[in-house]
Write a protein that holds these residues in place. Structure first.
Motif, PDB file in Angstrom:
ATOM      1  N   ASP A 232      38.170  80.475  29.824  1.00  0.00           N
ATOM      2  CA  ASP A 232      38.154  81.699  30.443  1.00  0.00           C
ATOM      3  C   ASP A 232      39.009  81.685  31.697  1.00  0.00           C
ATOM      4  O   ASP A 232      38.806  80.944  32.657  1.00  0.00           O
ATOM      5  CB  ASP A 232      36.795  82.401  30.870  1.00  0.00           C
ATOM      6  CG  ASP A 232      36.802  83.841  31.192  1.00  0.00           C
ATOM      7  OD1 ASP A 232      37.704  84.067  32.038  1.00  0.00           O
ATOM      8  OD2 ASP A 232      35.753  84.409  31.180  1.00  0.00           O
ATOM      9  N   THR A 235      37.422  81.924  35.271  1.00  0.00           N
ATOM     10  CA  THR A 235      36.416  81.124  35.746  1.00  0.00           C
ATOM     11  C   THR A 235      36.874  79.735  35.466  1.00  0.00           C
ATOM     12  O   THR A 235      36.459  78.854  36.307  1.00  0.00           O
ATOM     13  CB  THR A 235      35.210  81.462  35.185  1.00  0.00           C
ATOM     14  OG1 THR A 235      35.212  81.268  33.716  1.00  0.00           O
ATOM     15  CG2 THR A 235      34.643  82.766  35.451  1.00  0.00           C
ATOM     16  N   ASP A 236      37.629  79.331  34.614  1.00  0.00           N
ATOM     17  CA  ASP A 236      38.145  77.874  34.359  1.00  0.00           C
ATOM     18  C   ASP A 236      39.663  77.650  34.734  1.00  0.00           C
ATOM     19  O   ASP A 236      40.569  78.550  34.911  1.00  0.00           O
ATOM     20  CB  ASP A 236      38.015  77.836  32.617  1.00  0.00           C
ATOM     21  CG  ASP A 236      36.488  77.990  32.297  1.00  0.00           C
ATOM     22  OD1 ASP A 236      35.539  77.590  32.973  1.00  0.00           O
ATOM     23  OD2 ASP A 236      36.250  78.482  31.195  1.00  0.00           O
TER      24      ASP A 236
END
Length: 344
Positions: A232, A235-236
């Motif tokens: 993602d 978030t990553d």
């Protein structure tokens, strides 16, 4: 600048009625594509109405008007009682053609066309009118194979129209590795790798798209030079690369989310590299109706998305620390904003 649709020599009432009937023109095209008329004519050549009715599920009531309408739209040609594809239809509406946009048409017919019926509601509420607008619904859509296939074909259609322009707009020979953030099946980088054989690539997207990526990269013959990283992008960690691409991505999100993504993507660019952003960006005044309609599409199918100006994109790059921003046209449908990172 796009000419106003009403600047024609006809009574005002007739011009306005013609605009109001624009949905009829769209549905003629979408229905003909769904029925397979263009593919059938490509396969069989010049055909009469009777020929087409024998091969396709066309009822006698309406078949003539459909075919006449397609001729008058410039999609078919009619001579000596037989129909053939026009040059435009042969280029864009026949599966396998260089400019084929069938994936976009399927998505337009099944998602955008119904959503546009509720445009007034979207304009008063600010809320999307199509299913799958939120992240959870989008992930659920990708988990369903048939819907995922339709989505991938739509995205491949969109990137297929960009890749030739992008291949010529940037000095790819000066770089070795490109990362496409939100790259779906890898169609864009796959075609870039076929044109620039020294390049390697990484596609970063949600894990539900890994299978589509593997299948498509193998079909393009570039599976040995491109990898897929699932994640993602909010978030990553993003993959580092010489060139990072955010193409047809930022218009899905709010202004704050776009600024966040630009900063994060610019941080993933290696020294001496570049961040490439492209979308159907708007000008600061009304100049391009097609891009305005794309922005309204985003109103209808996303929670907070819209198109944005090249000035806004440049400002997000500046906020990320970029001091070298360049803007150029990317064909007629998109604008490219490139932010360059110093080598040291």
């Amino acid at each position: 600048m796009t000419e106003p649709a009403l600047s024609v020599q006809e009574p005002a009432s007739a011009a306005v009625k013609r605009l109001a009937n624009g949905f009829c023109h769209a549905k003629l095209l979408l229905a003909a594509d769904e029925l397979g008329i263009f593919a059938d004519l490509h396969r069989h050549g010049p055909s009469t109405q009777a020929d087409l009715m024998d091969r396709l599920p066309l009822h006698p009531r309406g078949a003539r008007e459909l075919l006449y309408g397609l001729v008058l739209l410039g999609l078919l040609e009619f001579q000596d009682g037989s129909y053939t594809n026009s040059a435009a239809a042969a280029a864009a509406l026949v599966p396998g053609a260089a400019e084929y946009i069938g994936g976009f048409l399927r998505r337009a017919d099944r998602v955008l066309y119904p959503a546009w019926q509720n445009l007034a509601e979207a304009l008063t509420s600010g809320k999307p009118q199509a299913p799958g607008a939120g992240p959870e619904a989008f992930r659920a859509m990708l988990s369903e194979p048939r819907q995922r296939e339709q989505y991938v074909k739509m995205m491949d259609s969109a990137s297929g129209l960009v890749v030739g322009h992008l291949a010529d707009a940037f000095d790819w020979g000066a770089h070795r590795h490109v990362a496409d953030i939100g790259g779906c099946s890898g169609n864009l980088v796959g075609h870039l790798l076929r044109r620039h054989t020294s390049l390697q690539a990484t596609v970063f997207d949600l894990p539900e798209l890994a299978g589509s990526f593997a299948e498509h990269s193998a079909a393009l013959g570039v599976a040995d030079r491109v990898g897929f990283r699932a994640g993602d992008f909010f978030t990553d960690p993003l993959p580092e690369a010489d060139v990072v691409i955010l193409g047809h991505v930022l218009h899905n999100w709010s202004a704050d989310e776009r600024e966040f993504l630009v900063a994060k993507a610019y941080g993933a660019v290696r020294p001496g590299g570049a961040l490439l952003i492209y979308d159907a960006m708007l000008d600061d005044r009304p100049t391009n109706l097609a891009r305005v309609l794309v922005s309204l599409n985003m109103l209808l199918v996303t929670e907070e998305g819209s198109e944005y100006t090249m000035g806004e994109a440049s400002a997000w790059l500046g906020a990320a620390g970029c001091h070298d921003v360049r803007v150029q046209a990317l064909g007629i449908a998109d604008t490219l904003v490139a932010g360059y990172k110093p080598a040291v």
